[in-house]
Design a protein around this motif. Structure first.
Motif, PDB file in Angstrom:
ATOM      1  N   SER A  75       2.593  27.887  82.315  1.00  0.00           N
ATOM      2  CA  SER A  75       1.324  27.169  82.387  1.00  0.00           C
ATOM      3  C   SER A  75       0.660  27.371  83.748  1.00  0.00           C
ATOM      4  N   VAL A  76       1.471  27.384  84.800  1.00  0.00           N
ATOM      5  CA  VAL A  76       0.920  27.641  86.142  1.00  0.00           C
ATOM      6  C   VAL A  76       0.314  29.045  86.189  1.00  0.00           C
ATOM      7  N   LYS A  77       1.025  30.013  85.600  1.00  0.00           N
ATOM      8  CA  LYS A  77       0.516  31.382  85.558  1.00  0.00           C
ATOM      9  C   LYS A  77      -0.780  31.470  84.759  1.00  0.00           C
ATOM     10  N   ALA A  78      -0.812  30.839  83.584  1.00  0.00           N
ATOM     11  CA  ALA A  78      -2.010  30.866  82.743  1.00  0.00           C
ATOM     12  C   ALA A  78      -3.187  30.203  83.435  1.00  0.00           C
ATOM     13  N   THR A  79      -2.932  29.096  84.125  1.00  0.00           N
ATOM     14  CA  THR A  79      -3.992  28.407  84.854  1.00  0.00           C
ATOM     15  C   THR A  79      -4.500  29.255  86.007  1.00  0.00           C
ATOM     16  N   SER A  80      -3.594  29.921  86.722  1.00  0.00           N
ATOM     17  CA  SER A  80      -3.985  30.760  87.859  1.00  0.00           C
ATOM     18  C   SER A  80      -4.840  31.938  87.407  1.00  0.00           C
ATOM     19  N   ILE A  81      -4.419  32.602  86.319  1.00  0.00           N
ATOM     20  CA  ILE A  81      -5.180  33.743  85.806  1.00  0.00           C
ATOM     21  C   ILE A  81      -6.574  33.299  85.370  1.00  0.00           C
ATOM     22  N   PHE A  82      -6.635  32.202  84.649  1.00  0.00           N
ATOM     23  CA  PHE A  82      -7.931  31.713  84.184  1.00  0.00           C
ATOM     24  C   PHE A  82      -8.825  31.300  85.353  1.00  0.00           C
ATOM     25  N   THR A  83      -8.250  30.585  86.332  1.00  0.00           N
ATOM     26  CA  THR A  83      -9.045  30.092  87.465  1.00  0.00           C
ATOM     27  C   THR A  83      -9.591  31.243  88.301  1.00  0.00           C
ATOM     28  N   LEU A  84      -8.737  32.199  88.641  1.00  0.00           N
ATOM     29  CA  LEU A  84      -9.202  33.333  89.444  1.00  0.00           C
ATOM     30  C   LEU A  84     -10.195  34.195  88.664  1.00  0.00           C
ATOM     31  N   GLY A  85      -9.936  34.384  87.375  1.00  0.00           N
ATOM     32  CA  GLY A  85     -10.819  35.204  86.565  1.00  0.00           C
ATOM     33  C   GLY A  85     -12.162  34.567  86.288  1.00  0.00           C
ATOM     34  N   THR A  86     -12.259  33.254  86.446  1.00  0.00           N
ATOM     35  CA  THR A  86     -13.518  32.552  86.183  1.00  0.00           C
ATOM     36  C   THR A  86     -14.211  32.124  87.461  1.00  0.00           C
ATOM     37  N   PHE A  87     -13.434  31.582  88.399  1.00  0.00           N
ATOM     38  CA  PHE A  87     -13.990  30.999  89.618  1.00  0.00           C
ATOM     39  C   PHE A  87     -14.711  32.036  90.481  1.00  0.00           C
ATOM     40  N   ILE A 169     -12.227  33.087  79.487  1.00  0.00           N
ATOM     41  CA  ILE A 169     -12.987  33.291  80.718  1.00  0.00           C
ATOM     42  C   ILE A 169     -14.469  33.484  80.407  1.00  0.00           C
ATOM     43  N   LEU A 170     -14.769  34.267  79.362  1.00  0.00           N
ATOM     44  CA  LEU A 170     -16.162  34.509  78.982  1.00  0.00           C
ATOM     45  C   LEU A 170     -16.863  33.218  78.570  1.00  0.00           C
ATOM     46  N   VAL A 171     -16.154  32.362  77.836  1.00  0.00           N
ATOM     47  CA  VAL A 171     -16.753  31.102  77.394  1.00  0.00           C
ATOM     48  C   VAL A 171     -17.133  30.248  78.592  1.00  0.00           C
ATOM     49  N   TYR A 172     -16.209  30.090  79.539  1.00  0.00           N
ATOM     50  CA  TYR A 172     -16.496  29.252  80.700  1.00  0.00           C
ATOM     51  C   TYR A 172     -17.553  29.876  81.592  1.00  0.00           C
ATOM     52  N   PHE A 173     -17.510  31.179  81.764  1.00  0.00           N
ATOM     53  CA  PHE A 173     -18.518  31.855  82.576  1.00  0.00           C
ATOM     54  C   PHE A 173     -19.904  31.634  81.977  1.00  0.00           C
ATOM     55  N   VAL A 223     -19.682  26.273  99.750  1.00  0.00           N
ATOM     56  CA  VAL A 223     -18.485  25.425  99.749  1.00  0.00           C
ATOM     57  C   VAL A 223     -18.526  24.454  98.576  1.00  0.00           C
ATOM     58  N   LEU A 224     -19.702  23.838  98.359  1.00  0.00           N
ATOM     59  CA  LEU A 224     -19.852  22.900  97.245  1.00  0.00           C
ATOM     60  C   LEU A 224     -19.612  23.599  95.903  1.00  0.00           C
ATOM     61  N   VAL A 225     -20.233  24.759  95.710  1.00  0.00           N
ATOM     62  CA  VAL A 225     -20.072  25.507  94.449  1.00  0.00           C
ATOM     63  C   VAL A 225     -18.622  25.937  94.274  1.00  0.00           C
ATOM     64  N   SER A 226     -17.987  26.392  95.345  1.00  0.00           N
ATOM     65  CA  SER A 226     -16.604  26.853  95.256  1.00  0.00           C
ATOM     66  C   SER A 226     -15.674  25.723  94.834  1.00  0.00           C
ATOM     67  N   ILE A 227     -15.831  24.570  95.456  1.00  0.00           N
ATOM     68  CA  ILE A 227     -14.957  23.441  95.139  1.00  0.00           C
ATOM     69  C   ILE A 227     -15.194  22.958  93.712  1.00  0.00           C
ATOM     70  N   MET A 228     -16.474  22.800  93.348  1.00  0.00           N
ATOM     71  CA  MET A 228     -16.786  22.289  92.015  1.00  0.00           C
ATOM     72  C   MET A 228     -16.330  23.258  90.920  1.00  0.00           C
ATOM     73  N   SER A 229     -16.565  24.550  91.123  1.00  0.00           N
ATOM     74  CA  SER A 229     -16.185  25.529  90.100  1.00  0.00           C
ATOM     75  C   SER A 229     -14.669  25.655  89.988  1.00  0.00           C
ATOM     76  N   MET A 230     -13.956  25.605  91.126  1.00  0.00           N
ATOM     77  CA  MET A 230     -12.497  25.709  91.071  1.00  0.00           C
ATOM     78  C   MET A 230     -11.895  24.485  90.378  1.00  0.00           C
ATOM     79  N   LEU A 231     -12.383  23.297  90.712  1.00  0.00           N
ATOM     80  CA  LEU A 231     -11.869  22.099  90.056  1.00  0.00           C
ATOM     81  C   LEU A 231     -12.168  22.119  88.567  1.00  0.00           C
ATOM     82  N   GLN A 232     -13.351  22.606  88.205  1.00  0.00           N
ATOM     83  CA  GLN A 232     -13.699  22.700  86.792  1.00  0.00           C
ATOM     84  C   GLN A 232     -12.762  23.652  86.063  1.00  0.00           C
TER      85      GLN A 232
END
Length: 303
Positions: A75-87, A169-173, A223-232
């Motif tokens: 789950s950590v791996k899946a979350t990391s891949i999704f976060t980096l690929g989207t953020f 990733i495409l859906v969230y983007f 900074v605001l966009v980075s934090i908000m998008s990463m948390l999302q």
């Protein structure tokens, strides 16, 4: 005498300030702080959903189990891949789209409305729309076959590990790119036009103006966009849940939030699900702190 008078005014201002702040503090205490504290407390027990027996205190055993669990690390791996690929694409392309829209003399409002419109949809609705697009007879396969010159090929958007990751990733983007573009447009609009005019007088071209004036002044917005998008991205759940319910493989997109849901609702293990929630909260808190730290460590820029 003046000091006493000024001090009295400051005390009055402070009292009024607390009067306006207290409702917000009470709201966060009830709906944010208490759930976090309660989740940490619950994570220290072996607690089963719908179990009539009282929960058993086991200390940090749930955390020890998770740190040794291959399913949790997946789950950590899946979350990391999704976060980096989207953020990362969201931050980059939302900035580029904002610059593009602000450079247009006409149809600025139209472009803003078009890009922002997916953000008003709920995540479930957005995922349902893309489920139709990713259907073997849907728009995704039709478009790819047209672009690549293939005939009737199924790209298996929701069947293979790599494609189902790309699909989420495409859906969230698609859903959030317009939202963060609007935030960048607000940041761009706050930059004084006189700075750009002065740069043009000094002979700076469009690229130098963007690199030495626009980008440094957009640092707080970035900074605001980075934090908000990463948390999302770290909180993503609806798309993965709906895709897995529609037959997509679970393991590649079994993000932490989806694992928390399955552990609590399917496996009835509230204590272990609470422990995962606290770990996810710690990850989000760490990355928020790290982004603030990195943004403050940057040196001052000469314009």
């Amino acid at each position: 005498m003046r000091r006493v008078f000024n001090r009295g005014i400051e005390h009055k201002k402070a009292r009024w300030g607390w009067l306006f702040v207290i409702p917000s503090l009470a709201f966060f205490a009830v709906f944010s702080f208490y759930p976090i504290i309660n989740a940490f407390y619950t994570s220290l027990f072996r607690k089963r959903l719908l179990d009539l027996r009282p929960p058993k205190f086991i200390g940090f055993a749930n955390y020890e189990y998770l740190l040794k669990s291959p399913d949790f690390w997946n789950s950590v791996k899946a979350t990391s891949i999704f976060t980096l690929g989207t953020f990362i694409p969201i931050v980059v392309f939302s900035l580029l789209l904002a610059v593009f829209i602000m450079s247009r003399r006409r149809f600025q409002k139209f472009f803003q409305m078009v890009y922002y419109s997916p953000a008003v949809l709920s995540s479930v609705v957005a995922a349902a729309i893309w489920l139709l697009i990713f259907d073997p007879r849907g728009l995704a396969n039709t478009t790819m076959n047209t672009l690549l010159g293939t005939v009737g090929k199924d790209y298996k958007w929701l069947a293979t590990a790599g494609m189902v990751r790309l699909s989420t990733i495409l859906v969230y983007f698609w859903k959030y790119i317009g939202y963060f573009t609007i935030i960048y447009i607000t940041g761009l609009a706050s930059i004084p036009q006189s700075l750009h005019e002065a740069a043009q007088i000094d002979g700076a071209n469009g690229w130098k103006d963007f690199w030495h004036i626009t980008l440094p002044l957009l640092k707080p917005t970035t900074v605001l966009v980075s934090i908000m998008s990463m948390l999302q991205c770290l909180k993503t759940f609806s798309t993965q849940y709906l895709f897995t319910q529609s037959g997509a493989p679970t393991q590649p997109i079994n993000v932490i939030t989806l694992n928390i849901y399955n552990t609590a609702i399917r496996d009835h293990d509230i204590g272990r699900a609470s422990a995962m929630s606290i770990i996810l909260f710690g990850i989000m808190l760490f990355f928020t702190w790290l982004q603030f730290r990195v943004s403050k460590s940057g040196g001052e820029v000469d314009y």
